[in-house]
Structure formats: C-alpha cells, structure tokens
Enzyme design. Structure first.
Site, short mmCIF file in Angstrom:
data_model
loop_
_atom_site.label_atom_id
_atom_site.label_comp_id
_atom_site.label_asym_id
_atom_site.label_seq_id
_atom_site.Cartn_x
_atom_site.Cartn_y
_atom_site.Cartn_z
N SER A 151 0.84 -1.19 0.00
CA SER A 151 0.00 0.00 0.00
C SER A 151 0.88 1.24 0.00
CB SER A 151 -0.88 0.00 1.26
OG SER A 151 -1.50 1.25 1.46
N TYR A 205 -2.74 -0.86 10.33
CA TYR A 205 -2.66 -1.06 8.89
C TYR A 205 -1.31 -0.57 8.37
CZ TYR A 205 -4.09 -1.04 3.97
OH TYR A 205 -4.17 -1.26 2.61
#
Length: 253
Positions: free
Chosen positions: A144, A157
């Site tokens: 990501s 995350y």
C-alpha cells in the site's frame, strides 16, 4: 510478446471473493490465467466463481482461513492435488480498522496485523515449499501507499503494510536461489466498493484528487498490468521490488 504471457498459469489469490482481489482474479483470468479464488465464506466464493465462469475464465474456489497454519497447509495440498501446481501466488487478503492510536483496542490492533502480515507468511511459506521443489514460481504481495507513509487512525494497517514491504524483500532474498521471484504491488487510492464511503465524502474525495498528480482515484483495472508483468517471465530477474500504482502520489511533494 510471449514473455508477458500468463496463458494457463494457475494463480492463487487470497481474499479474492470481492474488492481488489476479485479485480485481480478477473483481470488475470481474462488474460488467460486459471484462477484459484480464496476467502472464508463459501457463499461469497461460489458467487464470485460463477461471475468469472460467465466470462469463460477457468476458476476454482477454496475456502480457508489464511491466518490458520493447519488450514493453509491442508488447502495448498488440496489445490495442488486437484487443480495442479500453483504458478503464481498473490497475497491480497487484508483488512483495516480505524481509531485514534491512544484509544485503539489491542485485540483489534493485533487482528489487523495478524491478517495483513501473518497470512502472507503462512501462505507464502506453504506455497514457497512447492515452488522451491519445482525451481520456479512467482509471488506478489499487495502492500500500500501506507507502506511508505502514515495517516491518522490507521496505525495497525500502516505498521502491517510497512512490515509486508520488508517481508517481500526477505522472501525475495531467500527464494531467489530457487528461481522464485517475490515482488509487491502498492496501490494508491482506488475506487472500490470498500472505499465507497470514503469516495462519497466530498472533503476526502477532494483531498485524494488534489493530492494525486493524476487528479483522480484509480480504477481497479489499472492494477492488472503490473500484476501480469510480475506474473510473467518478463519479470524473471526482478525480485524484492514494490511497484506503486498510485497516479504519481509518492513522486510528488
């Protein structure tokens, strides 16, 4: 152009009954790959497999918990026995949770880290053993933008995706001598069903479009080219790398 061919390659994609995982399945399947879907819900997998079959994509579905080592090992043995050797593994399964750091519930925090980081380790280990024996294989971890930077309220995350970037390098270094390449794709902000609420927020939508040099959200289909490249023989001497598909986000100050 044969070096970019993924015709008849068997591709296992974790967390692929919906979202970006399903987009990878549809895209690679359309390019000629044989898809093995994964998720926890049998019903969702059946529905996803039916959608791919309607497009003429050869598809298998295997429900198992990617954080459970026994289930992972059993599932990989079953897939290889019934569908054949796995040529490409895409570690896509992941989740996000939001809370101010000081208020984050520890169980939730570790739950995010477990799925996002433990699952690529377990599935990568099980599939990796098979690929080592064959002296051939491709693995793609889905990281990501948050592997490189942070935003408020999503600390687990960010921590897990940063860890996955480095796990990709670690796996690549160990598997390279076995002719197994391990790379990553780092998506920017993409217009998926899971991001529907964020995109509907005018302030957030404006921030994404203003911050992204391309001036818009990504379309999930725009991830497929990178996935095909990293799944094909065109990337045989590329390993340990992350390709960010982000509309120029990380290139801009």
């Amino acid at each position: 152009m044969n070096m970019f061919s993924i015709e008849n390659k068997k591709v296992l994609i974790t967390g692929s009954s919906q979202g970006l995982g399903f987009a990878f399945a549809e895209g690679l399947g359309t390019a000629g790959a044989e898809i093995i879907l994964n998720g926890r819900s049998e019903d969702k997998l059946t529905e996803a497999a039916a959608k791919l079959a309607e497009k003429g994509i050869k598809t298998h579905a295997c429900a198992f918990d990617v954080t459970n080592e026994e289930q992972v090992s059993a599932a990989i043995e079953k897939i290889e026995a019934e569908a054949g050797p796995i040529d490409v593994l895409i570690n896509n399964a992941g989740m996000i949770a939001r809370s101010p750091f000081e208020d984050f519930d520890a169980k939730t925090w570790w739950g995010v880290v477990e799925l996002n980081l433990k699952s690529p380790f377990l599935v990568g280990k099980a599939v990796g053993k098979k690929m080592i024996g064959r002296k051939k294989g491709k693995m793609i971890n889905i990281t990501s933008l948050l592997s490189e930077g942070a935003r408020p309220t999503i600390s687990p995350y960010t921590a897990s995706k940063g860890g996955l970037k480095m796990l990709t390098k670690a796996m690549a270094v160990e598997f390279a001598k076995h002719n197994v390449q391990v790379n990553a794709i780092g998506p920017g902000y993409f217009a998926t069903e899971l991001n529907k609420t964020l995109k509907a927020n005018k302030d957030f939508d404006n921030w994404v479009c203003t911050r992204t040099p391309s001036g818009r959200w990504g379309d999930p289909k725009e991830l497929i080219g990178a996935a095909i490249f990293l799944s094909s023989s065109a990337s045989d001497f590329i390993t340990g790398q992350t390709i960010y598909v982000d509309g120029g986000w990380l290139a801009a100050l």
